[in-house]
Design an enzyme around this catalytic site. Structure first.
Site, PDB file in Angstrom:
ATOM      1  CE1 TYR A 176     -14.271 -95.335  50.618  1.00  0.00           C
ATOM      2  CE2 TYR A 176     -15.426 -97.323  49.950  1.00  0.00           C
ATOM      3  CZ  TYR A 176     -14.367 -96.441  49.801  1.00  0.00           C
ATOM      4  OH  TYR A 176     -13.409 -96.674  48.850  1.00  0.00           O
ATOM      5  CE  LYS A 216     -36.983-109.654  29.148  1.00  0.00           C
ATOM      6  NZ  LYS A 216     -38.384-109.253  28.991  1.00  0.00           N
TER       7      LYS A 216
HETATM    8  C1  PLP Z   1     -39.188-110.195  29.702  1.00  0.00           C
HETATM    9  C2  PLP Z   1     -40.503-110.646  29.133  1.00  0.00           C
HETATM   10  C3  PLP Z   1     -41.118-111.833  29.577  1.00  0.00           C
HETATM   11  C4  PLP Z   1     -40.590-112.672  30.729  1.00  0.00           C
HETATM   12  O1  PLP Z   1     -41.026-112.132  31.938  1.00  0.00           O
HETATM   13  P1  PLP Z   1     -40.696-112.860  33.343  1.00  0.00           P
HETATM   14  O2  PLP Z   1     -41.411-112.048  34.340  1.00  0.00           O
HETATM   15  O3  PLP Z   1     -39.217-112.802  33.496  1.00  0.00           O
HETATM   16  O4  PLP Z   1     -41.194-114.253  33.208  1.00  0.00           O
HETATM   17  C5  PLP Z   1     -42.258-112.256  28.929  1.00  0.00           C
HETATM   18  N1  PLP Z   1     -42.796-111.523  27.915  1.00  0.00           N
HETATM   19  C6  PLP Z   1     -42.239-110.368  27.489  1.00  0.00           C
HETATM   20  C7  PLP Z   1     -42.876-109.606  26.388  1.00  0.00           C
HETATM   21  C8  PLP Z   1     -41.089-109.885  28.088  1.00  0.00           C
HETATM   22  O5  PLP Z   1     -40.557-108.732  27.671  1.00  0.00           O
END
Ligand code: PLP
Length: 361
Positions: A254, A35
């Site tokens: 800055y 994702k």
């Molecule tokens: C994003 C996600 C993961 C992966 O988590 P990590 O900590 O990046 O390994 C696994 N399961 C779900 C449901 C997620 O939303």
């Protein structure tokens, strides 16, 4: 591409990290979590490199359709499920599995006339308290989903809240709650994120869902990714675009947040918060110039940061400047800036070109 900032994406490291997941959980199938544009590394690129994964986990239908358009035929799963009834036809047409985690989604499914078969993961809440049905409702939800024609496979999923801390017994409680909820049913079960895979063997089960570890950052608090066998996938690299000498008392950048304690050389690197470098990275945050660690000084600007060059014998414009990657873990920078590696990786902005390499390149 004229500006020197690049995010080099090491496809070999990505595959290596997937092998690492396989070694840790040899009996589990792997749903690689890609994702958020593959945690900032590029959705299609990551899916293609990780073709050995058994499935991919995503957050939206749009991401799933992009992969189908790119010819990726793997099982895909929407981790929050669908948001609108109108998503159901494309889910069945493109064989995209959906999580269902609430009564509303369940009712939409019950009332829809599916045009084809659909795979469903039922999400239960074992203590994360974010999304999911209460475990007591699992039997009822399973019965109702089973009663819907055309649901071909049903799995059970939950998510760990504190697995990044190997000393936190809350994870044991969640694992036990999940196992006792799943026990009466012969369904595929999935609980472990990266931290579960690395630190909680009992959470591995039928399917594991690695995200951050695939990209080479440690999922476990205070653990060097190399000790888990992980290799960083992204190297955010730019160049020194100025090396100036200032006088004792000169204020840099800055708000004049850095005042030179003596006559000294100050470098400027073409990378700033407009690229996703954290604006809250304080003075002292390391940057690798010509392979040597030097401290960031003063405020992070939109397009530039300034660095202390007193330890670089002959600073030259054009010298490579690594913001994170091999030799400088993204988690270290995140920690300095009060955030986590996930946010920095996802936050690299669209103007930074991603360049595919093998073995560091
Ligand atoms: C994003 C996600 C993961 C992966 O988590 P990590 O900590 O990046 O390994 C696994 N399961 C779900 C449901 C997620 O939303």
């Amino acid at each position: 591409m004229t500006r020197p900032l690049r995010a080099f994406i090491d496809l070999h490291a990505l595959r290596h990290n997937l092998d690492c997941v396989r070694r840790l959980s040899p009996d589990s199938k792997i749903m690689a979590i890609i994702k958020a544009d593959g945690y900032g590394h590029g959705l299609q690129r990551v899916a293609a490199a990780l073709h050995q994964a058994n499935a991919f986990g995503l957050a939206s239908l749009e991401e799933a359709l992009q992969l189908r358009e790119a010819g990726i035929a793997h099982p895909l799963c929407l981790l929050e499920g669908f948001f609108e009834p109108a998503e159901l036809p494309p889910l069945t047409r493109h064989r995209i599995a959906t999580v269902i985690h609430n009564e509303e989604q369940l009712q939409v499914l019950e009332q829809s006339r599916l045009a084809g078969s659909l795979d469903v993961w039922i999400k239960i809440d074992t203590g994360m308290h974010r999304i999911g049905f209460p475990p007591e409702r699992l039997a009822e939800v399973l019965n109702r989903v089973t009663a819907i024609g055309l649901i071909s496979r049903i799995g059970i999923m939950s998510h760990l809240a504190n697995a990044d801390d190997p000393a936190d017994a809350y994870t044991d409680t969640q694992i036990a709650a999940f196992q006792s909820a799943c026990d009466p049913f012969t369904k595929e079960c999935s609980l472990a994120n990266s931290a579960g895979i690395v630190a909680w063997p009992a959470s591995r089960l039928d399917w594991v869902r690695p995200g951050i570890m695939l990209y080479g950052a440690s999922p476990v608090h205070d653990r060097d990714p190399a000790t888990i066998g992980l290799q960083p996938v992204m190297r955010l690299e730019s160049r020194l675009i100025a090396a100036n000498r200032f006088r004792k008392g000169d204020a840099v950048g800055y708000q004049g947040a850095w005042v030179c304690p003596e006559d000294m050389p100050v470098g400027v690197v073409a990378c700033g918060y407009g690229d996703g470098y954290p604006r809250h990275a304080p003075t002292g945050t390391p940057v690798l110039i010509d392979g040597r660690r030097v401290p960031l000084i003063g405020r992070v600007s939109m397009d530039m940061i300034t660095v202390d060059l007193r330890d670089i014998p002959d600073p030259r414009v054009g010298a490579p400047a690594v913001l994170w990657g091999d030799g400088i873990a993204v988690a270290e920078i995140a920690d300095r800036a009060g955030t986590i590696a996930y946010e920095l990786l996802c936050g690299v902005t669209g103007r930074v070109p991603r360049i595919e390499v093998e073995h560091g390149g």
